[in-house]
Design a protein around this motif. Structure first.
Motif, mmCIF file in Angstrom:
data_model
loop_
_atom_site.group_PDB
_atom_site.id
_atom_site.type_symbol
_atom_site.label_atom_id
_atom_site.label_comp_id
_atom_site.label_asym_id
_atom_site.label_seq_id
_atom_site.Cartn_x
_atom_site.Cartn_y
_atom_site.Cartn_z
ATOM 1 N N PRO A 120 0.847 -1.196 0.000
ATOM 2 C CA PRO A 120 0.000 0.000 0.000
ATOM 3 C C PRO A 120 0.882 1.245 0.000
ATOM 4 N N MET A 121 0.310 2.362 -0.414
ATOM 5 C CA MET A 121 1.107 3.574 -0.622
ATOM 6 C C MET A 121 1.853 3.998 0.644
ATOM 7 N N HIS A 122 1.216 3.881 1.809
ATOM 8 C CA HIS A 122 1.893 4.344 3.019
ATOM 9 C C HIS A 122 3.112 3.491 3.329
ATOM 10 N N ARG A 123 3.062 2.199 3.014
ATOM 11 C CA ARG A 123 4.225 1.338 3.233
ATOM 12 C C ARG A 123 5.326 1.656 2.229
ATOM 13 N N PHE A 124 4.940 1.893 0.992
ATOM 14 C CA PHE A 124 5.900 2.279 -0.042
ATOM 15 C C PHE A 124 6.678 3.525 0.381
ATOM 16 N N ILE A 125 5.955 4.527 0.885
ATOM 17 C CA ILE A 125 6.587 5.788 1.293
ATOM 18 C C ILE A 125 7.518 5.568 2.485
ATOM 19 N N VAL A 126 7.018 4.911 3.506
ATOM 20 C CA VAL A 126 7.807 4.728 4.727
ATOM 21 C C VAL A 126 9.034 3.863 4.457
ATOM 22 N N ASP A 127 8.901 2.842 3.626
ATOM 23 C CA ASP A 127 10.055 1.996 3.306
ATOM 24 C C ASP A 127 11.158 2.812 2.635
ATOM 25 N N HIS A 128 10.776 3.655 1.694
ATOM 26 C CA HIS A 128 11.780 4.481 1.004
ATOM 27 C C HIS A 128 12.432 5.480 1.958
ATOM 28 N N LEU A 129 11.646 6.119 2.797
ATOM 29 C CA LEU A 129 12.204 7.092 3.742
ATOM 30 C C LEU A 129 13.128 6.402 4.747
ATOM 31 N N ARG A 130 12.753 5.217 5.176
ATOM 32 C CA ARG A 130 13.610 4.461 6.096
ATOM 33 C C ARG A 130 14.938 4.117 5.426
ATOM 34 N N ASP A 131 14.874 3.601 4.204
ATOM 35 C CA ASP A 131 16.089 3.213 3.500
ATOM 36 C C ASP A 131 16.974 4.419 3.191
ATOM 37 N N GLU A 132 16.363 5.588 3.066
ATOM 38 C CA GLU A 132 17.112 6.814 2.811
ATOM 39 C C GLU A 132 17.774 7.345 4.085
ATOM 40 N N GLY A 133 17.355 6.804 5.237
ATOM 41 C CA GLY A 133 17.882 7.287 6.507
ATOM 42 C C GLY A 133 17.207 8.562 6.990
ATOM 43 N N TRP A 134 15.983 8.796 6.512
ATOM 44 C CA TRP A 134 15.281 10.043 6.846
ATOM 45 C C TRP A 134 14.304 9.882 8.013
ATOM 46 N N LEU A 135 14.157 8.701 8.564
ATOM 47 C CA LEU A 135 13.153 8.497 9.616
ATOM 48 C C LEU A 135 13.810 8.490 10.996
ATOM 49 N N LYS A 136 14.292 9.652 11.380
ATOM 50 C CA LYS A 136 14.879 9.820 12.704
ATOM 51 C C LYS A 136 14.338 11.100 13.318
ATOM 52 N N GLY A 137 13.748 10.997 14.501
ATOM 53 C CA GLY A 137 13.260 12.183 15.190
ATOM 54 C C GLY A 137 11.794 12.461 14.944
ATOM 55 N N THR A 138 11.473 13.733 14.730
ATOM 56 C CA THR A 138 10.087 14.198 14.654
ATOM 57 C C THR A 138 9.662 14.388 13.201
ATOM 58 N N VAL A 139 8.501 13.829 12.878
ATOM 59 C CA VAL A 139 7.940 13.949 11.534
ATOM 60 C C VAL A 139 6.683 14.808 11.604
ATOM 61 N N GLY A 140 6.600 15.808 10.744
ATOM 62 C CA GLY A 140 5.414 16.655 10.666
ATOM 63 C C GLY A 140 4.519 16.245 9.508
ATOM 64 N N LEU A 141 3.234 16.077 9.792
ATOM 65 C CA LEU A 141 2.236 15.791 8.761
ATOM 66 C C LEU A 141 1.203 16.906 8.742
ATOM 67 N N GLU A 142 0.520 17.049 7.621
ATOM 68 C CA GLU A 142 -0.533 18.066 7.503
ATOM 69 C C GLU A 142 -1.858 17.451 7.958
ATOM 70 N N LEU A 143 -1.987 17.250 9.244
ATOM 71 C CA LEU A 143 -3.121 16.503 9.797
ATOM 72 C C LEU A 143 -4.429 17.279 9.742
#
Length: 415
Positions: A120-143
């Motif tokens: 699913p799209m959310h897994r695709f996005i998170v997998d890429h961000l994780r592999d890029e090393g971008w998933l550390k700390g605080t993430v802001g979303l337009e909630l």
């Protein structure tokens, strides 16, 4: 077609229409820099942008459909990832929009989810961000944005939290940045105002008793499109007779009758930048009391023109027009007076996030250079004539403050 490749594969991979990029690369670079600075101040390490306005502002991505109410398994999570300490961004999209990314965006890093990808799209996005090393700390979303829906938003929130991220609402971060427009943005706004004037003049030249509201709508939209205007963030409104009391009623096949009041509320739009503009019409000479009420409402724009200047306090401006209305004896007959920010024009709205009116303390806020807001002077009419809408847009630059529309705010009588 390359041997072994399908028409789909070769078209999506190799078709590159002439780019439709409406700002300079320096403009986009400045926007990215300002966003990263704001992220650092807010303690946000990664910002994931899904709102159409935000994607357009950062990358240029420009579409007429954003899957906001799409089928359950078409998750509207495509967007742009910005990292506070990196001078690039990543675009995430579905393969059906691969060519659109090349057509409208300035980013060089696009991650396209193929139709054969079972994630699913959310897994695709998170997998890429994780592999890029971008998933550390605080993430802001337009909630607080309508895209994606709360249910879909929760999917990516959970996936990010599973990676150890803290998720916060960063909806206002880019909204605050966008509220101060660049000289190029202001130039597009002024062009949009000229297009809006063309629309109203088309109504003046064509509207007659017996026409339907949709007849008038068609004349305006045709004239604005011929002048280079795009569809605006909200459908133009033509309301006649006592229907004027329904400010958001749809334009329909209702016939406009002699003696009626007609309100036209439209936005000229150019490169997704817009102005809001409304005028009141009378089909034949109106009752004198009706004419006096509309004239009194329209004279507020003379007061407004005298009050505005770059950096003026919002309370000073609203106080001036309120004092005028009270002196004119019409304050208690208001439907609404005030205005709101002119955001970037994506349906279903043309209203930006900031609103002001005389009944609300602006708490020291100023109309700083780069601000673009409309002003509405909307009043109930005597003789059961309905409601009068008179609206204009004002823009503040470093050197001046001005009302943008050339068509005077006075009642327009169609003989």
């Amino acid at each position: 077609m390359f041997k072994g490749s399908s028409a789909k594969e070769t078209n999506l991979k190799f078709c590159t229409p002439e780019p439709e990029i409406v700002f300079s690369l320096d403009e986009y670079w400045t926007r990215l820099r300002r966003t990263r600075e704001a992220m650092e101040t807010a303690g946000i390490d990664l910002l994931y942008l899904t709102a159409p306005e935000s994607r357009y502002y950062i990358s240029g991505f420009n579409s007429d459909w954003y899957q906001a109410q799409s089928p359950e398994d078409w998750h509207p999570l495509s967007g742009v990832a910005v990292k506070a300490d990196t001078d690039r961004f990543i675009t995430f999209e579905r393969d059906v929009n691969e060519v659109l990314v090349r057509l409208t965006t300035v980013g060089h890093d696009a991650r396209i989810r193929a139709g054969s990808d079972e994630r699913p799209m959310h897994r695709f996005i998170v997998d890429h961000l994780r592999d890029e090393g971008w998933l550390k700390g605080t993430v802001g979303l337009e909630l607080s944005n309508y895209r994606p829906s709360p249910a879909v938003s929760r999917m990516i929130e959970v996936a990010l939290e599973e990676q150890g991220c803290k998720v916060v609402d960063a909806t206002d971060l880019l909204r605050r940045i966008r509220s101060v427009k660049s000289p190029q943005e202001l130039a597009y706004v002024r062009t949009a105002a000229k297009i809006g004037d063309i629309g109203i003049r088309a109504a003046i030249n064509s509207m007659r008793p017996g026409m339907t509201e949709l007849d008038v709508y068609a004349e305006m939209v045709h004239a604005m499109a011929k002048a280079g205007g795009e569809h605006s963030g909200k459908t133009p409104s033509v309301a006649s007779g006592q229907k004027t009391l329904c400010t958001d009623a749809p334009t329909t096949r209702r016939k406009i009758m002699p003696g009626e009041i007609v309100n036209i509320d439209i936005c000229g739009c150019y490169n997704r930048y817009h102005t809001n503009f409304a005028r009141t019409f009378s089909m034949g000479q109106p009752h004198p009391e009706v004419a006096r009420r509309v004239a009194a409402s329209a004279r507020a724009f003379d007061v407004l023109a005298e009050a505005i200047r770059p950096g003026v306090a919002v309370n000073e401006v609203t106080g001036s027009v309120k004092a005028y209305y009270q002196e004119a004896g019409i304050w208690e007959e208001r439907w609404w007076v005030g205005g709101y920010e002119m955001g970037i024009a994506f349906q279903p709205d043309w209203v930006g996030p900031y609103v002001y009116d005389p009944d609300v303390d602006a708490e020291g806020r100023e109309f700083v250079p780069g601000t673009v807001v409309n002003y509405e002077s909307d009043f109930f009419l005597p003789q059961l004539a309905g409601l009068s809408l008179v609206i204009d847009t004002m823009a503040f630059s470093e050197a001046s403050a001005e009302l943008l529309h050339d068509v005077p705010p006075d009642l327009i009588v169609i003989e």
